[in-house]
Design an enzyme around this catalytic site. Structure first.
Site, short mmCIF file in Angstrom:
data_model
loop_
_atom_site.label_atom_id
_atom_site.label_comp_id
_atom_site.label_asym_id
_atom_site.label_seq_id
_atom_site.Cartn_x
_atom_site.Cartn_y
_atom_site.Cartn_z
N LYS A 59 42.94 53.45 -66.85
CA LYS A 59 44.29 53.19 -66.34
C LYS A 59 44.25 52.07 -65.11
CE LYS A 59 44.24 57.44 -64.90
NZ LYS A 59 43.17 57.76 -65.34
N ARG A 92 50.02 64.24 -61.47
CA ARG A 92 48.93 64.92 -62.20
C ARG A 92 49.02 66.60 -62.36
NH1 ARG A 92 44.46 60.87 -60.40
NH2 ARG A 92 42.78 61.64 -61.36
N ARG A 111 30.52 53.00 -64.10
CA ARG A 111 31.66 52.37 -63.31
C ARG A 111 31.23 51.87 -61.95
NH1 ARG A 111 37.49 55.20 -62.59
NH2 ARG A 111 36.63 56.87 -61.39
N ARG A 164 31.12 55.31 -57.09
CA ARG A 164 31.86 56.38 -56.35
C ARG A 164 31.12 57.69 -56.33
NH1 ARG A 164 38.04 56.41 -58.70
NH2 ARG A 164 37.60 58.33 -58.81
N ARG A 207 36.04 67.21 -63.11
CA ARG A 207 37.40 66.34 -63.00
C ARG A 207 37.96 66.36 -64.32
NH1 ARG A 207 34.87 61.00 -61.20
NH2 ARG A 207 36.76 60.21 -61.70
P1 ADP Z 1 40.23 58.35 -61.52
O1 ADP Z 1 40.55 56.95 -61.57
O2 ADP Z 1 38.57 58.78 -61.98
O3 ADP Z 1 41.04 59.06 -62.60
P2 ADP Z 1 41.32 58.89 -59.17
O4 ADP Z 1 40.75 57.77 -58.28
O5 ADP Z 1 42.49 58.80 -59.66
O6 ADP Z 1 40.16 59.13 -60.08
O7 ADP Z 1 41.36 60.21 -58.21
C1 ADP Z 1 39.97 60.55 -57.43
C2 ADP Z 1 40.30 62.05 -56.93
O8 ADP Z 1 41.25 61.91 -56.02
C3 ADP Z 1 40.77 63.04 -57.72
O9 ADP Z 1 39.60 63.71 -58.38
C4 ADP Z 1 41.57 63.97 -57.12
O10 ADP Z 1 40.77 64.90 -56.28
C5 ADP Z 1 42.23 62.99 -56.15
N1 ADP Z 1 43.70 62.84 -56.71
C6 ADP Z 1 44.16 61.53 -57.17
N2 ADP Z 1 45.35 61.60 -57.50
C7 ADP Z 1 45.71 62.89 -57.43
C8 ADP Z 1 46.98 63.56 -57.58
N3 ADP Z 1 47.97 63.04 -58.13
N4 ADP Z 1 46.97 64.94 -57.25
C9 ADP Z 1 45.90 65.51 -56.86
N5 ADP Z 1 44.83 64.94 -56.55
C10 ADP Z 1 44.85 63.47 -56.60
P1 ADP Z 2 40.63 55.38 -64.85
O1 ADP Z 2 41.58 54.33 -63.70
O2 ADP Z 2 41.55 55.77 -65.99
O3 ADP Z 2 40.07 56.25 -64.21
P2 ADP Z 2 38.97 52.84 -65.00
O4 ADP Z 2 40.01 51.77 -65.29
O5 ADP Z 2 38.46 53.05 -63.69
O6 ADP Z 2 39.78 54.06 -65.66
O7 ADP Z 2 37.76 52.61 -66.18
C1 ADP Z 2 36.60 53.57 -66.25
C2 ADP Z 2 35.35 52.66 -66.42
O8 ADP Z 2 35.57 52.29 -67.81
C3 ADP Z 2 35.34 51.52 -65.64
O9 ADP Z 2 33.79 51.28 -65.47
C4 ADP Z 2 36.01 50.42 -66.57
O10 ADP Z 2 35.14 49.09 -66.33
C5 ADP Z 2 35.77 50.77 -68.08
N1 ADP Z 2 36.55 50.49 -69.03
C6 ADP Z 2 38.08 50.54 -68.79
N2 ADP Z 2 38.85 50.22 -69.88
C7 ADP Z 2 37.62 50.14 -70.80
C8 ADP Z 2 37.77 49.88 -72.23
N3 ADP Z 2 38.96 49.84 -73.06
N4 ADP Z 2 36.54 49.83 -73.02
C9 ADP Z 2 35.27 50.01 -72.28
N5 ADP Z 2 35.35 50.22 -71.05
C10 ADP Z 2 36.48 50.47 -70.31
#
Ligand code: ADP
Ligand code: ADP
Length: 218
Positions: free
Chosen positions: A13, A85, A123, A156, A167
């Site tokens: 995303k 979420r 990542r 991270r 998660r």
């Molecule tokens: P990822 O990109 O791996 O999905 P995020 O960066 O979106 O992770 O979120 C990191 C953490 O921040 C989550 O594990 C949660 O603890 C918190 N968080 C982010 N967005 C929300 C939300 N909409 N509601 C509750 N917690 C959230």
């Molecule tokens: P999210 O925001 O949904 O948690 P990220 O965009 O941070 O996901 O992507 C998670 C990890 O996967 C990052 O290290 C990113 O570079 C990698 N990634 C993202 N999209 C792809 C894809 N289509 N194929 C392979 N790796 C990907």
């Protein structure tokens, strides 16, 4: 148009939101990035959120909803990445959108659970702007350094295997039901997030003919 990027951690995303943001007039609002900035600035919200984030748990709805009401005050063409979420967050968001006479569409990132661990453990993140790389799937030119701002990338602390598992469980339990929530309202489009990054971008762009180009090169 408000776009909601919906999918599990690691679905891509944030990666797609940053690419779309560069090419189109839509701006990314990432709840994860906002919460990490609150933590870095030691705000009351940041201090409250940190124990949940470190434990791989969702931050309580009331805190998130309050933060997003503030962030979305003047939003029109945005990609909301990481929100809502939970069903409670989605209902609060619907109320906010109705009050502003705005509509939202969910872009659902369809992906297999079994690719997520490898994506998240590999990542590397730019803590200054949330841009992400991957050691194998999207490596920076110089390991550990952002191609664009030349600054350091970090892993991270919640991208370690045991927290990732928590998660992903939170996602299945609390966030996955939103796919049906937006589907029932006829407001969801699906993309195959297993494809290569550029292929996913093409699919998102084709599915959203209303995106306004900024004029920047693709
Ligand atoms: P990822 O990109 O791996 O999905 P995020 O960066 O979106 O992770 O979120 C990191 C953490 O921040 C989550 O594990 C949660 O603890 C918190 N968080 C982010 N967005 C929300 C939300 N909409 N509601 C509750 N917690 C959230
Ligand atoms: P999210 O925001 O949904 O948690 P990220 O965009 O941070 O996901 O992507 C998670 C990890 O996967 C990052 O290290 C990113 O570079 C990698 N990634 C993202 N999209 C792809 C894809 N289509 N194929 C392979 N790796 C990907």
């Amino acid at each position: 148009m408000i776009l909601i990027f919906l999918g599990p951690p690691g679905a891509g995303k944030g990666t797609q939101a940053k690419i779309i943001e560069e090419r189109f007039a839509h701006r990314q609002i990432s709840t994860g990035d906002l919460l990490r900035a609150h933590r870095a600035n030691k705000t009351a919200l940041g201090l409250e959120a940190q124990s949940y984030m470190d434990a791989g748990k969702l931050v309580p709805d009331d805190l998130i909803i309050r933060m997003m009401e503030h962030e979305l005050a003047n939003a029109k063409d945005v990609i909301v990445d990481g929100f809502p979420r939970t069903v409670a967050q989605a209902e609060a968001f619907d109320a906010l959108l109705a009050a502003k006479q705005l509509s939202a569409k969910a872009v659902v990132f369809d992906v297999d659970q079994n690719v997520l661990m490898a994506r998240l453990t590999g990542r590397w993140t730019n803590p200054r702007n949330g841009r992400v790389y991957h050691t194998i799937f999207n490596p920076p030119r110089v390991p550990g350094i952002d191609d664009e701002d030349g600054g350091e990338l970090i892993q991270r602390p919640d991208d370690k295997a045991e927290t990732i598992e928590k998660r992903l469980r939170e996602y299945e339990e609390k966030t996955a039901p939103l796919i049906a929530y937006y589907g029932r309202a006829g407001n969801a489009i699906h993309v195959n997030a297993l494809a290569d990054i550029a292929v996913v971008t093409d699919e998102v762009v084709k599915a959203l003919p209303g995106l306004a180009p900024t004029g920047h090169a693709a």
